[in-house]
Scaffold this active site. Structure first.
Site, short mmCIF file in Angstrom:
data_model
loop_
_atom_site.label_atom_id
_atom_site.label_comp_id
_atom_site.label_asym_id
_atom_site.label_seq_id
_atom_site.Cartn_x
_atom_site.Cartn_y
_atom_site.Cartn_z
N GLU A 349 0.93 -1.14 0.09
CA GLU A 349 0.14 0.04 -0.05
C GLU A 349 0.81 1.45 0.00
O GLU A 349 0.40 2.20 -0.59
CB GLU A 349 -0.98 -0.03 1.38
CG GLU A 349 -1.66 -1.11 1.26
CD GLU A 349 -2.57 -1.44 -0.13
OE1 GLU A 349 -3.10 -0.55 -0.82
OE2 GLU A 349 -2.91 -2.57 -0.29
N TYR A 428 -1.95 -8.68 -10.56
CA TYR A 428 -0.84 -8.43 -9.36
C TYR A 428 0.33 -9.43 -10.05
O TYR A 428 1.47 -8.79 -10.00
CB TYR A 428 -1.29 -8.74 -8.22
CG TYR A 428 -2.46 -7.94 -7.48
CD1 TYR A 428 -1.95 -7.11 -6.42
CD2 TYR A 428 -3.53 -7.58 -8.02
CE1 TYR A 428 -2.90 -6.34 -5.62
CE2 TYR A 428 -4.48 -6.68 -7.41
CZ TYR A 428 -3.95 -5.97 -6.36
OH TYR A 428 -5.07 -5.38 -5.80
#
Length: 487
Positions: A349, A428
């Site tokens: 993040e 991803y």
């Protein structure tokens, strides 16, 4: 007096007059262009000024908002479109969760969330508006007059926002109140026109422009506040506290409340880093991970430009979610058995502060553009902190898990994936493997120099996949021909 000119002198005179005439025309056009430039210079981003008061009993936000909107297109605009994301929580069939996620998202059963628009004003009078979109999550506002390129206008709104009892991005649980994607935010206008996509179930369904925010938040004093931007002042009055917050050059504005937060902080250069956590377990460790991540990514990509960064333990079942200057982390990761997962999610993040928060993109149409870079950045964090062996092991695991379970391309929109599992494997994992292949092909010096250039040139902008593909073509790399996971 009469002067007679020979042929050569006459030609030279005509040439001089022609140059003068063309210069006059050019300067005239330049002056017109400069007028547009002057209107935009120093104030070329939208500005949101919002007053918000939180009703704790009703879990309701009462808001007044003024947006100064600038037409940065080359067309006259008759209307402006806004995302009103809270309406995606209005009905069960709208809710942005897959069926297998519903019990986790709504542990106490489905709970409504919504936004009620009470007033929309222009400079002179009420503006016509309508709610539209398949989830009633788009606000169309008709302007008083056509907004010409370079011009700006002010739109004033009053609205209420009801928070659902949901532990996703938007809502509240037992420990935190997550106030994200909560206010009317202008849709992006790009070469495709207005982007009015809805709040999708898969991926991160957001696309926004860099803006400035001046937000006044009034909350009960028992709550601690984690927020985008910098708190400029706090004023306590009886049982409430008024926070004045400024967030410049950010893509969105989010804040999280809790009366159970513990807070630790540290500094890295000009950035103050905060860890908001709910018990003593791993709160200090998450602060260190945040700092280590900023150090790694500052060195690899370019400096984080903001004054604050907060890692916030939240009622959030999905794992982690990025917002400018602030990331949400599932509070259940704060235990000894999940230390690796906590570190991985915080690093991931944090990397999003570079890829999406600073260098933006359409996360619905091209989710790979930020997620592939972010996932590979996470692996780079582990490589720089723990060594190449750890990085190689992570890459090996990605190859093993990805190619055994998925044959899909990464270059798809979120709406083209069957479920979040397939989305994650492709966007991803395959995305990270693709970038590792590029790195192996061009070498570390070229790879990191190119990423630093990409970051520097596109900071505070929105980019497209073609732009990213083309920077590698310049280095002799055709991304379409690289087989994921093979060197």
């Amino acid at each position: 007096m009469v002067v007679l000119l020979n042929k050569d002198k006459l030609i030279r005179l005509l040439f001089t007059l022609s140059l003068f005439f063309l210069t006059f025309i050019f300067l005239g056009k330049l002056n017109l262009d400069m007028e547009v430039f002057k209107r935009l210079k120093g104030n070329d981003v939208n500005t949101y000024s919002i007053d918000v008061s939180f009703d704790d009993k009703e879990k309701l936000l009462k808001c007044a908002q003024n947006i100064t909107y600038i037409n940065k297109t080359d067309k006259n605009l008759e209307r402006i479109y806004f995302h009103i994301y809270p309406n995606a929580f209005l009905k069960k069939e709208y809710a942005p969760f897959e069926k297998n996620e519903f019990k986790k998202a709504y542990p106490n059963g489905f709970s409504k969330g919504y936004i009620n628009i009470n007033k929309v004003l222009g400079k002179k009078y009420n503006l016509d508006y309508k709610i539209m979109g398949k989830k009633e999550d788009i606000l169309e506002v008709n302007l008083e007059d056509n907004l010409k390129p370079g011009q700006k206008t002010n739109i004033y709104l009053e609205y209420d926002v009801k928070l659902p009892n949901s532990v996703g991005r938007f809502g509240y649980g037992d420990y935190t109140i997550n106030i994200t994607n909560w206010y009317p935010i202008a849709c992006v206008y790009d070469n495709r026109g207005w982007n009015t996509k809805t709040y999708e179930k898969i991926g991160d369904p957001f696309y926004s422009d860099i803006s400035n925010f001046n937000v006044n938040i009034n909350i009960p004093s028992r709550y601690k506040l984690a927020t985008t931007g910098t708190i400029k002042s706090e004023r306590i009055k009886k049982d409430s506290t008024l926070y004045k917050i400024k967030g410049n050059n950010v893509r969105d504005f989010a804040f999280i409340l809790s009366d159970k937060f513990n807070v630790l902080s540290t500094k890295l250069n000009d950035t103050k880093i905060y860890s908001y956590f709910l018990d003593k377990k791993l709160g200090k460790e998450s602060l260190q991970i945040a700092k280590d991540s900023l150090v790694v990514f500052n060195n690899l990509f370019g400096k984080y430009p903001y004054k604050t960064y907060s890692v916030v333990a939240s009622d959030f079942f999905i794992g982690g979610m990025e917002y400018p200057n602030l990331v949400m982390i599932d509070r259940n990761l704060y235990n000894q058995n999940s230390k690796f997962s906590l570190e991985y999610v915080v690093a991931h993040e944090t990397a999003h502060q570079w890829w999406y928060s600073l260098v933006g993109n359409d996360e619905i149409s091209e989710p790979w553009l930020d997620e592939a870079l972010t996932e590979y950045s996470t692996i780079l964090y582990f490589e720089k902190k723990y060594g190449k062996e750890v990085k190689d092991r992570l890459i090996k695991n990605l190859k093993t898990n990805t190619f055994r379970k998925s044959t899909e391309s990464i270059f798809k929109s979120t709406t083209e994936f069957k479920n979040s599992f397939e989305y994650s494997l492709c966007v991803y994992s395959k995305g990270a493997l693709l970038l590792d292949n590029i790195r192996n092909k061009v070498g570390d010096d070229v790879f990191f120099e190119t990423l630093r250039k990409y970051y520097k040139q596109n900071m505070y902008k929105n980019v497209t996949g073609n732009q990213f593909v083309n920077i590698w073509k310049e280095k002799g790399v055709n991304m379409d021909k690289i087989i994921y996971g093979n060197n």
